[in-house]
Design a protein around this motif. Sequence first.
Motif, short mmCIF file in Angstrom:
data_model
loop_
_atom_site.label_atom_id
_atom_site.label_comp_id
_atom_site.label_asym_id
_atom_site.label_seq_id
_atom_site.Cartn_x
_atom_site.Cartn_y
_atom_site.Cartn_z
N THR A 162 -27.73 -56.15 -8.75
CA THR A 162 -26.62 -57.04 -8.05
C THR A 162 -26.25 -56.82 -6.83
O THR A 162 -25.46 -57.18 -6.19
CB THR A 162 -25.33 -56.78 -9.05
N ASP A 163 -26.82 -55.66 -6.07
CA ASP A 163 -26.61 -55.26 -4.68
C ASP A 163 -27.81 -54.72 -4.05
O ASP A 163 -28.60 -54.07 -4.79
CB ASP A 163 -25.52 -54.14 -4.86
N TRP A 164 -28.03 -55.24 -2.89
CA TRP A 164 -29.22 -54.80 -2.16
C TRP A 164 -29.57 -53.13 -2.01
O TRP A 164 -30.68 -52.78 -1.76
CB TRP A 164 -29.38 -55.40 -0.70
N ARG A 165 -28.37 -52.66 -2.35
CA ARG A 165 -28.47 -51.04 -2.15
C ARG A 165 -28.81 -50.35 -3.45
O ARG A 165 -28.60 -49.34 -3.54
CB ARG A 165 -27.05 -50.60 -1.53
N GLY A 166 -28.95 -51.19 -4.58
CA GLY A 166 -29.20 -50.75 -6.04
C GLY A 166 -30.39 -50.62 -6.36
O GLY A 166 -30.66 -50.89 -7.77
N LEU A 167 -31.39 -50.28 -5.88
CA LEU A 167 -32.92 -50.08 -6.22
C LEU A 167 -33.58 -49.18 -5.58
O LEU A 167 -33.56 -49.03 -4.39
CB LEU A 167 -33.53 -51.72 -6.08
N ALA A 168 -34.29 -48.28 -6.34
CA ALA A 168 -34.72 -47.10 -5.71
C ALA A 168 -35.78 -46.43 -6.61
O ALA A 168 -35.64 -46.41 -7.93
CB ALA A 168 -33.86 -46.09 -5.07
N PHE A 169 -37.07 -46.10 -5.92
CA PHE A 169 -38.01 -45.34 -6.81
C PHE A 169 -37.77 -44.03 -6.40
O PHE A 169 -37.15 -43.37 -5.64
CB PHE A 169 -39.48 -45.50 -6.28
N ALA A 170 -38.02 -43.18 -7.60
CA ALA A 170 -38.07 -41.73 -7.64
C ALA A 170 -39.21 -41.08 -6.65
O ALA A 170 -40.28 -41.95 -6.42
CB ALA A 170 -38.23 -41.02 -8.91
N PRO A 171 -39.14 -40.00 -6.02
CA PRO A 171 -39.99 -39.53 -5.24
C PRO A 171 -41.42 -39.45 -5.76
O PRO A 171 -42.47 -39.63 -5.00
CB PRO A 171 -39.47 -38.21 -4.69
N ASP A 172 -41.34 -39.22 -7.00
CA ASP A 172 -42.73 -38.91 -7.48
C ASP A 172 -43.23 -40.25 -7.96
O ASP A 172 -44.61 -40.27 -8.78
CB ASP A 172 -42.87 -38.02 -8.55
N GLY A 173 -42.60 -41.38 -8.01
CA GLY A 173 -43.05 -42.67 -8.65
C GLY A 173 -43.00 -42.84 -9.90
O GLY A 173 -43.24 -44.08 -10.44
N ARG A 174 -42.27 -41.95 -10.73
CA ARG A 174 -42.15 -42.23 -12.10
C ARG A 174 -41.30 -42.81 -12.71
O ARG A 174 -41.11 -43.24 -13.87
CB ARG A 174 -42.34 -40.58 -12.90
N LEU A 175 -40.16 -42.96 -11.95
CA LEU A 175 -38.76 -43.62 -12.42
C LEU A 175 -38.41 -44.62 -11.39
O LEU A 175 -38.83 -44.22 -10.14
CB LEU A 175 -38.11 -42.55 -12.59
N LEU A 176 -37.66 -45.51 -11.79
CA LEU A 176 -37.33 -46.56 -10.90
C LEU A 176 -35.65 -46.73 -11.33
O LEU A 176 -35.55 -46.86 -12.62
CB LEU A 176 -37.94 -47.95 -11.12
N ALA A 177 -34.94 -46.69 -10.41
CA ALA A 177 -33.37 -46.73 -10.63
C ALA A 177 -32.85 -48.33 -10.31
O ALA A 177 -33.32 -48.76 -9.33
CB ALA A 177 -32.51 -45.78 -10.03
N THR A 178 -32.31 -48.84 -11.31
CA THR A 178 -31.42 -50.15 -10.91
C THR A 178 -30.07 -50.10 -11.00
O THR A 178 -29.64 -49.29 -12.15
CB THR A 178 -32.14 -51.37 -11.85
N VAL A 179 -29.42 -50.90 -10.31
CA VAL A 179 -28.00 -50.91 -10.64
C VAL A 179 -27.44 -52.34 -10.79
O VAL A 179 -27.78 -53.19 -9.97
CB VAL A 179 -27.21 -50.38 -9.36
N ASP A 180 -26.82 -52.40 -11.99
CA ASP A 180 -26.28 -53.79 -12.01
C ASP A 180 -24.63 -53.83 -12.67
O ASP A 180 -24.12 -52.71 -12.22
CB ASP A 180 -26.81 -54.66 -13.28
N LEU A 181 -23.95 -54.71 -12.75
CA LEU A 181 -22.57 -54.69 -13.26
C LEU A 181 -22.17 -53.70 -14.35
O LEU A 181 -21.05 -53.19 -14.53
CB LEU A 181 -21.81 -55.97 -13.79
N ASP A 182 -23.13 -53.16 -15.23
CA ASP A 182 -23.20 -52.25 -16.26
C ASP A 182 -23.44 -51.03 -16.11
O ASP A 182 -23.53 -50.05 -16.78
CB ASP A 182 -23.46 -52.79 -17.45
N GLY A 183 -24.01 -50.69 -14.68
CA GLY A 183 -24.02 -49.15 -14.45
C GLY A 183 -25.45 -49.17 -13.85
O GLY A 183 -26.27 -49.83 -13.54
N VAL A 184 -25.86 -47.83 -13.80
CA VAL A 184 -27.07 -47.34 -13.28
C VAL A 184 -28.17 -47.25 -14.39
O VAL A 184 -27.68 -46.38 -15.52
CB VAL A 184 -27.26 -46.12 -12.58
N ARG A 185 -29.38 -47.56 -14.36
CA ARG A 185 -30.42 -47.45 -15.22
C ARG A 185 -31.61 -46.94 -14.84
O ARG A 185 -32.04 -47.37 -13.91
CB ARG A 185 -30.69 -48.86 -15.99
N LEU A 186 -32.14 -46.13 -15.42
CA LEU A 186 -33.51 -45.29 -15.18
C LEU A 186 -34.60 -45.85 -16.04
O LEU A 186 -34.39 -46.03 -17.35
CB LEU A 186 -33.41 -43.85 -15.22
#
Length: 679
Positions: A519-543
């Motif tokens: 829901t926000d441009w600041r809410g998307l990121a890969f982990a440094p090793d590329g094994r995880l992706l974090a997303t953020v929506d209205l219900d929180g952070v998901r890995l």
Amino acid sequence: MRTALLIATDTYTDPTFGALRAPALDAGELDGVLAHPDIGDFTTEVLVNASAQDVRERVDAVFGRADRDDLVLLYLSGHGVKDRSGGLYFAAPDTRHDLLASTSIPAAFVRGVIDRSKARKVVVWLDCCYGGAFPTGMSPRAAGQVDVLDQLDDGRGCVIMTSATHVQYAYEPDGSVRDETGPSVFTRAIVEGLRTGAADLDGDGEVSTADLYAYVYERLRRESPDQTPTTSGMIAGDLRIAHVGVRLPAGLPDELRRLVRSTDPEFRALGLRLLAERADTGDDVAARTLDLLKGDDTPTPARESDHLKRCAMLWSNAAGVAFSPDSSLFAASGIVWDTVAWQEVHSIRGLNPGEAAFSPDGTLLAQGLRLGPALYSTTSWTLKTRARSTKSWPDRSGRLSFGHDGRLIVQWAPGHKPVLWVSAGNRWQERPLPVDHLRSLHLSRSTPLLVTLAVDGVVEVFDTTTRRPTGGPSVPEPAATAVAISPDGRLLAVADDQRTELRRTSDRQVVTTLPRGVTDWRGLAFAPDGRLLATVDLDGVRLWSVPSGNPVQSLHTELTHIEFSPDGRFLAGIAGNGQVWLWSVDPRDLATLPERRACPPTTRERRARLRHIDKIAGRTRVATGAAGLSGTVAVLDAWFSVTALVLASIGLLTLVLAVPEAVRWTLAQDLRPGGRSGR
């Protein structure tokens, strides 16, 4: 000596030859795996869109200096053309269809150079689209197919693998060649087979020419049934193309070999579990395989022990967060902490800094300012230089990032054009990036790539060295909210508010679709090793696990500006009220900070609480009017204390309505059952 000459052509001055989309990118990815010391260990040279004369000279030179025991690999990607007599030619940018013999690279020339070379180990890979180029109205003398092997192979010390051999050529009545190729399945199969180790079909830890051909053949027949790769030639002795890890014991079933070599963490985890079960039943091969894999560095899946377990609040009123490359330092709001004791190391006073970024070597800290970033030494904490901009940035609203080699800085903000600075000695020179106003931008940690999402929804990948678009086609994504690129540059994450897609950078093909958006441009990121992706929506952070897309962990908390530490120990972010929050895998890593029983609520919960407060306040105003009217009629002494209590409550709610939203959220937390602890 192991030498590889990679030649790719995708643009042509003669309009007879259509432009191709894949060759330059294919050559770059192939170069990455062949030159990698732990995979191909080749000395590589890449020629992209070189003239016919330059190509002939480099082919002659590479094979001419090769010695008897050397391995020479030649890769050609582009248009292959057949003349009226059936001769095969490889087109260069300056090739003319009416002067093929003198303006192209004849297959006979390549064959002659190989024959004259001392090298007895030669590998040729051809990824070409074959077309006929004939004068208007003329018909070919030979059959309408190109038999590549007949023209390149004489069976002496050379192994040839082609994307196809009998390929129907296509030419228009005016002599133009139709480009019917998409991104190359052939080269992608080679790259993935070598990079992942999947091409090691016999499990001996090495990929031979036979292994690779068998793997590529199966891949192409599955993904592109109309394309049949072909191989020819024999070489005596060992011909290793790549090393893929430890040699697995003989007797291990092929299905298990594939699982434990897989780069998909879920498949590999399944393979390891099956090995463990077999070992527990006394299977000696499975037990030896497990012992060997303990020292292997092939990708491992995210484990329960990798989950984030503790949260703590560090600071308030921050615009961005950043970890140093070794994860020993953390910066936010112009303050730097060490990540062991979480004590303040340095504070940049007198500024109103926004986003922060450490250089890849950790020697510089860039602080975002309205007229361009200020760069500080991380040893003396003195100002080294300024990268000044010709434009003024919105206060504390932009983002700041270094390129993968530290020679590039990008500053950008939503709704604005980005600005790039390139290092020129002690100065930073401003350079344009040919994109319009942005919604989102993200740089790869280890490759010269960045991805942008423009306000019109166009997603583009740029090479930061040339500042030009690269990779697959740019497709508008009108609903997209955020983009990110994996640390190795191989995957893109493109999210809207409903879902997130993982796509290959090379051709934009979807690999996995996650059922949650951003829901926000600041809410998307890969982990440094590329094994995880974090997303953020209205219900929180998901890995999420990458690339399988399986959910790993959910954090029911509001967070933006999410950032993983390079060592994977921490996740940091900023709550809706500007507070900096930290999560750690090991609870002891945050032991010096007060533990929070409750982390910030999700955006949905916070909005619901504020609506609830507003609703209560509205009801109270109505009740106040009614109480005032009845009080003018008659006031009973027995009800006086109750009226006073109601008025006191009205005063508290009026105070809540008068303060900013961030403070209302804080009060709402303090008023809820159980309260909260900490600072």
